[in-house]
Scaffold this motif. Sequence first.
Motif, PDB file in Angstrom:
ATOM      1  N   PRO A  50       0.823  -1.216   0.000  1.00  0.00           N
ATOM      2  CA  PRO A  50       0.000   0.000   0.000  1.00  0.00           C
ATOM      3  C   PRO A  50       0.852   1.258   0.000  1.00  0.00           C
ATOM      4  O   PRO A  50       2.017   1.241   0.394  1.00  0.00           O
ATOM      5  CB  PRO A  50      -0.809  -0.132   1.296  1.00  0.00           C
ATOM      6  CG  PRO A  50       0.037  -0.984   2.184  1.00  0.00           C
ATOM      7  CD  PRO A  50       0.719  -1.954   1.273  1.00  0.00           C
ATOM      8  N   SER A  51       0.242   2.347  -0.433  1.00  0.00           N
ATOM      9  CA  SER A  51       0.952   3.630  -0.499  1.00  0.00           C
ATOM     10  C   SER A  51       0.687   4.493   0.729  1.00  0.00           C
ATOM     11  O   SER A  51       0.927   5.693   0.700  1.00  0.00           O
ATOM     12  CB  SER A  51       0.532   4.390  -1.756  1.00  0.00           C
ATOM     13  OG  SER A  51      -0.863   4.634  -1.760  1.00  0.00           O
ATOM     14  N   GLN A  52       0.182   3.883   1.801  1.00  0.00           N
ATOM     15  CA  GLN A  52      -0.084   4.609   3.044  1.00  0.00           C
ATOM     16  C   GLN A  52       1.115   4.476   3.966  1.00  0.00           C
ATOM     17  O   GLN A  52       1.649   3.380   4.143  1.00  0.00           O
ATOM     18  CB  GLN A  52      -1.344   4.063   3.713  1.00  0.00           C
ATOM     19  CG  GLN A  52      -1.821   4.853   4.918  1.00  0.00           C
ATOM     20  CD  GLN A  52      -3.248   4.486   5.290  1.00  0.00           C
ATOM     21  OE1 GLN A  52      -4.143   4.510   4.462  1.00  0.00           O
ATOM     22  NE2 GLN A  52      -3.464   4.136   6.539  1.00  0.00           N
ATOM     23  N   ALA A  53       1.551   5.584   4.558  1.00  0.00           N
ATOM     24  CA  ALA A  53       2.779   5.567   5.355  1.00  0.00           C
ATOM     25  C   ALA A  53       2.675   4.615   6.538  1.00  0.00           C
ATOM     26  O   ALA A  53       3.586   3.836   6.804  1.00  0.00           O
ATOM     27  CB  ALA A  53       3.106   6.976   5.830  1.00  0.00           C
ATOM     28  N   VAL A  54       1.564   4.673   7.265  1.00  0.00           N
ATOM     29  CA  VAL A  54       1.355   3.813   8.428  1.00  0.00           C
ATOM     30  C   VAL A  54       0.049   3.056   8.231  1.00  0.00           C
ATOM     31  O   VAL A  54      -1.020   3.670   8.132  1.00  0.00           O
ATOM     32  CB  VAL A  54       1.310   4.616   9.743  1.00  0.00           C
ATOM     33  CG1 VAL A  54       1.036   3.700  10.925  1.00  0.00           C
ATOM     34  CG2 VAL A  54       2.612   5.381   9.948  1.00  0.00           C
ATOM     35  N   LEU A  55       0.124   1.756   8.171  1.00  0.00           N
ATOM     36  CA  LEU A  55      -1.062   0.932   7.922  1.00  0.00           C
ATOM     37  C   LEU A  55      -0.890  -0.398   8.627  1.00  0.00           C
ATOM     38  O   LEU A  55       0.130  -1.080   8.474  1.00  0.00           O
ATOM     39  CB  LEU A  55      -1.259   0.707   6.416  1.00  0.00           C
ATOM     40  CG  LEU A  55      -2.397  -0.234   6.005  1.00  0.00           C
ATOM     41  CD1 LEU A  55      -3.738   0.336   6.435  1.00  0.00           C
ATOM     42  CD2 LEU A  55      -2.379  -0.487   4.515  1.00  0.00           C
ATOM     43  N   PHE A  56      -1.905  -0.784   9.399  1.00  0.00           N
ATOM     44  CA  PHE A  56      -1.903  -2.065  10.087  1.00  0.00           C
ATOM     45  C   PHE A  56      -2.845  -2.993   9.326  1.00  0.00           C
ATOM     46  O   PHE A  56      -4.065  -2.975   9.530  1.00  0.00           O
ATOM     47  CB  PHE A  56      -2.339  -1.900  11.539  1.00  0.00           C
ATOM     48  CG  PHE A  56      -1.516  -0.888  12.297  1.00  0.00           C
ATOM     49  CD1 PHE A  56      -0.144  -0.871  12.165  1.00  0.00           C
ATOM     50  CD2 PHE A  56      -2.113   0.033  13.132  1.00  0.00           C
ATOM     51  CE1 PHE A  56       0.632   0.048  12.858  1.00  0.00           C
ATOM     52  CE2 PHE A  56      -1.354   0.965  13.830  1.00  0.00           C
ATOM     53  CZ  PHE A  56       0.022   0.970  13.692  1.00  0.00           C
ATOM     54  N   ASP A  57      -2.263  -3.795   8.448  1.00  0.00           N
ATOM     55  CA  ASP A  57      -3.042  -4.660   7.558  1.00  0.00           C
ATOM     56  C   ASP A  57      -3.250  -6.012   8.241  1.00  0.00           C
ATOM     57  O   ASP A  57      -2.407  -6.911   8.133  1.00  0.00           O
ATOM     58  CB  ASP A  57      -2.309  -4.814   6.223  1.00  0.00           C
ATOM     59  CG  ASP A  57      -3.178  -5.483   5.158  1.00  0.00           C
ATOM     60  OD1 ASP A  57      -4.244  -6.010   5.519  1.00  0.00           O
ATOM     61  OD2 ASP A  57      -2.787  -5.462   3.980  1.00  0.00           O
ATOM     62  N   ILE A  58      -4.369  -6.151   8.925  1.00  0.00           N
ATOM     63  CA  ILE A  58      -4.640  -7.386   9.668  1.00  0.00           C
ATOM     64  C   ILE A  58      -4.867  -8.580   8.734  1.00  0.00           C
ATOM     65  O   ILE A  58      -4.300  -9.657   8.963  1.00  0.00           O
ATOM     66  CB  ILE A  58      -5.849  -7.197  10.607  1.00  0.00           C
ATOM     67  CG1 ILE A  58      -5.521  -6.145  11.673  1.00  0.00           C
ATOM     68  CG2 ILE A  58      -6.224  -8.515  11.277  1.00  0.00           C
ATOM     69  CD1 ILE A  58      -4.397  -6.514  12.591  1.00  0.00           C
ATOM     70  N   PRO A  59      -5.697  -8.467   7.656  1.00  0.00           N
ATOM     71  CA  PRO A  59      -5.887  -9.637   6.782  1.00  0.00           C
ATOM     72  C   PRO A  59      -4.576 -10.165   6.199  1.00  0.00           C
ATOM     73  O   PRO A  59      -4.388 -11.380   6.090  1.00  0.00           O
ATOM     74  CB  PRO A  59      -6.823  -9.107   5.684  1.00  0.00           C
ATOM     75  CG  PRO A  59      -7.560  -7.986   6.324  1.00  0.00           C
ATOM     76  CD  PRO A  59      -6.575  -7.351   7.253  1.00  0.00           C
ATOM     77  N   ALA A  60      -3.675  -9.266   5.826  1.00  0.00           N
ATOM     78  CA  ALA A  60      -2.400  -9.697   5.260  1.00  0.00           C
ATOM     79  C   ALA A  60      -1.349  -9.970   6.323  1.00  0.00           C
ATOM     80  O   ALA A  60      -0.234 -10.404   5.997  1.00  0.00           O
ATOM     81  CB  ALA A  60      -1.878  -8.649   4.284  1.00  0.00           C
ATOM     82  N   ARG A  61      -1.689  -9.683   7.592  1.00  0.00           N
ATOM     83  CA  ARG A  61      -0.776  -9.886   8.714  1.00  0.00           C
ATOM     84  C   ARG A  61       0.548  -9.154   8.498  1.00  0.00           C
ATOM     85  O   ARG A  61       1.629  -9.684   8.702  1.00  0.00           O
ATOM     86  CB  ARG A  61      -0.531 -11.382   8.946  1.00  0.00           C
ATOM     87  CG  ARG A  61      -1.765 -12.156   9.363  1.00  0.00           C
ATOM     88  CD  ARG A  61      -1.444 -13.569   9.734  1.00  0.00           C
ATOM     89  NE  ARG A  61      -0.968 -14.321   8.586  1.00  0.00           N
ATOM     90  CZ  ARG A  61      -0.559 -15.581   8.635  1.00  0.00           C
ATOM     91  NH1 ARG A  61      -0.546 -16.212   9.802  1.00  0.00           N
ATOM     92  NH2 ARG A  61      -0.147 -16.207   7.561  1.00  0.00           N
ATOM     93  N   GLN A  62       0.417  -7.879   8.113  1.00  0.00           N
ATOM     94  CA  GLN A  62       1.590  -7.042   7.895  1.00  0.00           C
ATOM     95  C   GLN A  62       1.300  -5.642   8.408  1.00  0.00           C
ATOM     96  O   GLN A  62       0.234  -5.092   8.147  1.00  0.00           O
ATOM     97  CB  GLN A  62       1.948  -6.971   6.408  1.00  0.00           C
ATOM     98  CG  GLN A  62       2.368  -8.310   5.815  1.00  0.00           C
ATOM     99  CD  GLN A  62       2.539  -8.243   4.308  1.00  0.00           C
ATOM    100  OE1 GLN A  62       2.452  -7.178   3.715  1.00  0.00           O
ATOM    101  NE2 GLN A  62       2.799  -9.384   3.695  1.00  0.00           N
ATOM    102  N   PHE A  63       2.262  -5.063   9.142  1.00  0.00           N
ATOM    103  CA  PHE A  63       2.159  -3.693   9.630  1.00  0.00           C
ATOM    104  C   PHE A  63       3.190  -2.857   8.878  1.00  0.00           C
ATOM    105  O   PHE A  63       4.384  -3.159   8.905  1.00  0.00           O
ATOM    106  CB  PHE A  63       2.425  -3.616  11.131  1.00  0.00           C
ATOM    107  CG  PHE A  63       1.345  -4.243  11.972  1.00  0.00           C
ATOM    108  CD1 PHE A  63       0.173  -4.726  11.403  1.00  0.00           C
ATOM    109  CD2 PHE A  63       1.493  -4.348  13.346  1.00  0.00           C
ATOM    110  CE1 PHE A  63      -0.814  -5.296  12.179  1.00  0.00           C
ATOM    111  CE2 PHE A  63       0.504  -4.923  14.133  1.00  0.00           C
ATOM    112  CZ  PHE A  63      -0.652  -5.398  13.537  1.00  0.00           C
ATOM    113  N   TYR A  64       2.713  -1.800   8.230  1.00  0.00           N
ATOM    114  CA  TYR A  64       3.589  -0.932   7.452  1.00  0.00           C
ATOM    115  C   TYR A  64       3.879   0.334   8.250  1.00  0.00           C
ATOM    116  O   TYR A  64       2.958   1.081   8.603  1.00  0.00           O
ATOM    117  CB  TYR A  64       2.943  -0.570   6.113  1.00  0.00           C
ATOM    118  CG  TYR A  64       2.709  -1.749   5.203  1.00  0.00           C
ATOM    119  CD1 TYR A  64       3.686  -2.156   4.297  1.00  0.00           C
ATOM    120  CD2 TYR A  64       1.511  -2.461   5.234  1.00  0.00           C
ATOM    121  CE1 TYR A  64       3.483  -3.238   3.455  1.00  0.00           C
ATOM    122  CE2 TYR A  64       1.293  -3.543   4.401  1.00  0.00           C
ATOM    123  CZ  TYR A  64       2.282  -3.931   3.513  1.00  0.00           C
ATOM    124  OH  TYR A  64       2.080  -5.006   2.684  1.00  0.00           O
TER     125      TYR A  64
END
Length: 466
Positions: A50-64
């Motif tokens: 994603p192009s978002q600086a801070v993102l907590f992607d729970i379905p993908a189990r990844q925190f950006y």
Amino acid sequence: MSQPMYEARVPIHPRSVSGRFRNLKYGILVLAYGVFFLLPWLRWERETGPSQAVLFDIPARQFYLFDLVVYPQDIFWLAGLLMIAALLLFFVTGIAGRVFCGYFCFQTLWTDVYMFLERHIQGERPARIRLARQPWNAEKLLKLGATHASWLLVAFATGLGFVLYWGDAPTLVRDFFSGQAAGAAYITAGLLTLTTYTFAGLAREQVCTYMCPYARFQAVMFDRDTLIVSYDQARGEGTAGRAKPGRGLKSRDERRQAGVGDCIDCGFCVQVCPTGIDIRDGLQIQCIHCALCIDACDAIMDKQGWPRGLIRYTSESALEGKKTRFLKLKTVGYGLAILVVGGLLVASIVTRPALDANVSQVRQPLFVQMGDGSTQNSYEIALNNKTQHSLDLEIRVVGLEGAVLDLGRIEEIILEPSQRTTVLARVRYAAPPGSPSRLPLEFEIVDRAGSMEEPLRIGSQLSLQP
């Protein structure tokens, strides 16, 4: 006669004040709100994701987090952050008391905004007191209704702002207001709206006094050298106590001759306190060290033409004429612990391998005896690409000469950025007579493109007998 177990809350109507500490609190408030509400909208270009600086992607189990992508395997980083936060809290509290409560706590920041709205809708302290006491009429309904409506709006913005960290902000806002967002988004926003409105608008100082555990155990972190908001009783009371400036008590010389201190008993310090205490009564559990009473007292001292500092940040030792010691075993220990844990955390982040891999031996069956006399073991190798570029991987068996690796129909293993996969590997080995029942072996994983500085090796064992 038994004492009641519950006492109704007595509303507190703090008076506004200006000064250096109030300005500092405004600066921190603007910074905190700016970060909280604007950070989800900050765009950040990545090679993938994603192009978002801070993102907590729970379905993908990844925190950006900007250029850092955090995976579930990195959960120990969270433990490190929590340790640093706790140690930093102890360190700062031991030196400067409850400055976290007074300047950085979410409860304080949101309550400040709620009081700001209340003051601009209902008026200054006398007007708010008068409004609270007057009977219900159109004016009271209008002002109280507008106040609570503004509180609910801020509470809803807070709930929605938090939700935006868990999905693409522009898309989530559109879906939220069109009714297409996930149910969890509405539930989370609703709960945070309710709690923010209750804590910052209705409960206010009761959260700090009765609900926050920090107010209860703060005293164990204080000592005689801790800087706290204190009233200089010797200067303020003199030998004859405090008195208002009347005839014969207007100048400092006249007051000193009468044995009266510098405190003119104006009550300004009490009126500005958000928890409603009188700092002249000494250190109290309700005091959050916001220092607004310092601004209030300094304003009065300036008006009188007397030196500031009747109420100030100081220590018990300083009030007794002794030197305040900051370099003590306690503070040095906390400081070193923060540096050690912080250094380990940074080192762990910087040295994180590009590839995360682990191997587990298939137990059913543990091994298979082949027709040529060799033994075959099966393994599941889980691979996780933690980089932002593709990896072209090759798996080898090392440490067991003569072992043959079979990956089935897999000819090449290409992992896209942040991609995970599991490979079924079979290892056949003709063990010489007299070999032990289990032999050690290692899987070596290399990147054909050379982006991995060193091959990654993961150990396992080859079973020859049950």
